[in-house]
Scaffold this active site. Sequence first.
Site, PDB file in Angstrom:
ATOM      1  N   HIS A 167     -20.536 -19.094  -5.812  1.00 16.21           N
ATOM      2  CA  HIS A 167     -21.383 -19.191  -4.613  1.00 16.21           C
ATOM      3  C   HIS A 167     -20.554 -19.272  -3.327  1.00 16.21           C
ATOM      4  CE1 HIS A 167     -24.964 -19.560  -6.973  1.00 16.21           C
ATOM      5  NE2 HIS A 167     -24.596 -20.698  -7.535  1.00 16.21           N
ATOM      6  N   ASP A 209     -24.039 -15.967 -15.200  1.00 10.75           N
ATOM      7  CA  ASP A 209     -24.587 -17.268 -14.800  1.00 10.75           C
ATOM      8  C   ASP A 209     -26.049 -17.087 -14.380  1.00 10.75           C
ATOM      9  OD1 ASP A 209     -23.332 -20.163 -13.667  1.00 10.75           O
ATOM     10  OD2 ASP A 209     -25.182 -19.510 -12.703  1.00 10.75           O
ATOM     11  N   HIS A 211     -27.667 -18.343 -12.057  1.00  7.62           N
ATOM     12  CA  HIS A 211     -27.810 -18.249 -10.602  1.00  7.62           C
ATOM     13  C   HIS A 211     -27.014 -17.052 -10.088  1.00  7.62           C
ATOM     14  CE1 HIS A 211     -28.428 -22.608 -11.467  1.00  7.62           C
ATOM     15  NE2 HIS A 211     -29.440 -22.423 -10.645  1.00  7.62           N
ATOM     16  N   ASP A 299     -25.379 -21.855 -17.886  1.00 11.40           N
ATOM     17  CA  ASP A 299     -26.626 -22.552 -17.587  1.00 11.40           C
ATOM     18  C   ASP A 299     -27.846 -21.721 -17.974  1.00 11.40           C
ATOM     19  OD1 ASP A 299     -25.908 -20.750 -15.666  1.00 11.40           O
ATOM     20  OD2 ASP A 299     -26.070 -22.118 -13.965  1.00 11.40           O
TER      21      ASP A 299
END
Length: 790
Positions: A167, A209, A211, A299
């Site tokens: 991120h 991931d 996200h 995740d």
Amino acid sequence: HGSCSSKLCRAMPRGAKPKLYYNPEMSTHTHPWAHVEKRTRASDVYEHLDRAGLLGSVQVLPGHSASDEELRTVHTQRHIDEVGRMTAAARADPTNRELCEPDGPGGVYYSGHADAAARLACGCVIDAAVGVLQDSKNATATRASPGDKARRRAPPAFAIVRPPGHHAGADPTDGHHAEGFCFYNSVAVAAGVVLASGDAQKVAILDWDVHHGNGTQSLFYEEGRCLYISLHRFGERWYPETGAACETGGGGGRGRNLNVPWTSDGLADSDYLAAFRLVLCPVLAQFSPDLLLLSAGFDAADGDAQGKMKVTAAGFAQMTQLLLSAVDCPVAAALEGGYNSRVTCECCEAVLRVLLGSSPPATSPTLLAPSVEPTLRSVLAHNAPHWSGLRYSEKAVQDFFAEAARVGSAPRVSKRQRTAPAFADEERANPRAAEQQKLAEKRAVREAARGAAEEERAESAAALARAEREVKAARRRCREAEEGLQAAEGRLAAAREAHALLERGAGGKEEEEEDDANGTTNPRGTVLWSSSVRCVPGRRCFAQFGVDDDELWFRATVLQVYRDDVGQWADVKYDDGDEERMKPIKRIKALEDSSSDEEEEAATAQGVQAQLSVSPLWVLDMFAPPARADAPGAAAEGGGGEAAGQRGGGAGRLGGAPRSLNEIYKLSNLNKRRGAGGGKKAAAGGGEGDPEQEPGEESAEEGGGEEGEEGKRRKKGAAAPSDLASPPREGTDEFMRRIGWLGPGATMPGGDGGGGERGARTSGGMEPALHGGHGGGHGGGHGGVLGGAH
């Protein structure tokens, strides 16, 4: 822990074991409050691999701390400085939660070791990438045959690191640039290092991931040498609200950004594997990178509450195997997300086993989720123009999903089929089969429409987010430009002022004097009237000529000053000889260097003498309010007793014989403000006392008032205090006779000095107009002035 640098990794001998990068110092970055990004995320995985017996099959290396030069391959220096600054602030005040969590509880958190831990994570991934490239070059020289991919590929590397990084780098605004638990983008920095050094010409990054890696996408969105692929949850305000299928890259990187945005929760192995087989593997094979970097966030695993997906450890192993089959370049993986310790450990073990050469375990095929087909069709529509490997025919796409449905459907085996195979044909001839098939098709059409609508909403939200980011960036640029303009205007004003001073030179003051002589709209060197700057005769000043507000100001001298309850006026004489009478004080300004204190005192005395020449009673007029014509007793002979009492009582407040005319002048305004009365009743004068008499004041009755402090001291023979010292008795009597307050041969009273009888005697030398009908009240008041009564 910086013992293993990139150079040492490049020097590894051929045939070395696969490398696993882990540094326990990364656990020093922690948080005093509960948080899902725990300090033990990486250490738990490392200990699990040790218990599983896998550490003996790899070479464990600590990695190095990334330098500013390496970080600057993708990050700005401002980003790096901001992370360092926030880390130092958290180290100085570790219990300040608002400081340590700038995005609020649950977001990115700073600690005193945040910068160091993030640099170690970057260094581990850099070493992994550089190491597998160097080992690949060594392995290529000894490969058995050109078609043997296993011999041409160096052993892969796996970096067990934290904090995550994908991120970081997406925030272009001022302030902190860390977000989503990430400080530096480890995988992106590794890609930037190998591209900058020339060790690789093309790099592919695959991010599974849950996200979206908005930081990685932002850093390489216009970079044609890097292909970024992401599978992630999207829509319904899912963080970070980026990664729509329509975001395919820009500029020189057009087509080099591929997003697979899942629009629903609960996707399982079959859904992810369908995306790999239909979209990702063909694109990777066509791109043919020199290095594949895997952002391995877990995740999305089944059991991780953060992702809400259902991918198993076997599913991640299958995806890893598909990647190794699609490319023949070196592969390096790095841990990103994953917040269920047990699940993350199992998934890391499954992936590492495949990287070490083991076959992945089989997965249980299931029907694709309803949102998968519309999502993958949208991805194909947006990316097929950039990749020929995605230009399927409609029949091929239909066949793919039909096969997925067939494989994912568990065969129905009835009890009759299990016991009597002869009845199989009868069972297949179920008359409800066609009806069920139609219902299934309708359901699939509805789900496809729903998925398309969700995709459209998601693309709209992504466009809105992009526009908001562009607006923020434009506003920042406008603020910077405005600040630059203000600074330039300030420099221009300073330069103009300096130039004007140089032009005027030494003659500036003479020119100013000359301009003042001819009048000015802005007089200089003036001060406000105050207790220390008084308007008195002889005072030098500026006066505004005439009565209009736009008239010029000229230098002048105060001739006379007039004051009453309404205001203050003055007569002025201009330097050119003209004079103006009764000019309001607001149109007069004092010159700062007009005169010294001694000159002002002399001017004050001169003004008092001028007033005495007009009337010997001017001091009393200052102390008392004007007499009212309608006061009770005003019709008495010689004037109103009340008016006389007001004068007498007001004068009595002097509290002693005056030291000088200047002192009388100074006390005048004070006594006028306080108001005064001749007591509740001026008995000797026949008039009433002042209705504004203050509480506690006694009336000047006939025959005696309250004895003043000065009178008491005189009775006792005590000396007056130094600050109230009176002039010699003879000098005071002479002065009072000269101004007409004492008759010939009369002397000032001592003692109580305030009674009506004694005051009447003292006032015997007054002007005749002061006598008739109110001698007691008026005389008592004058006795108070001269003898010190209250």
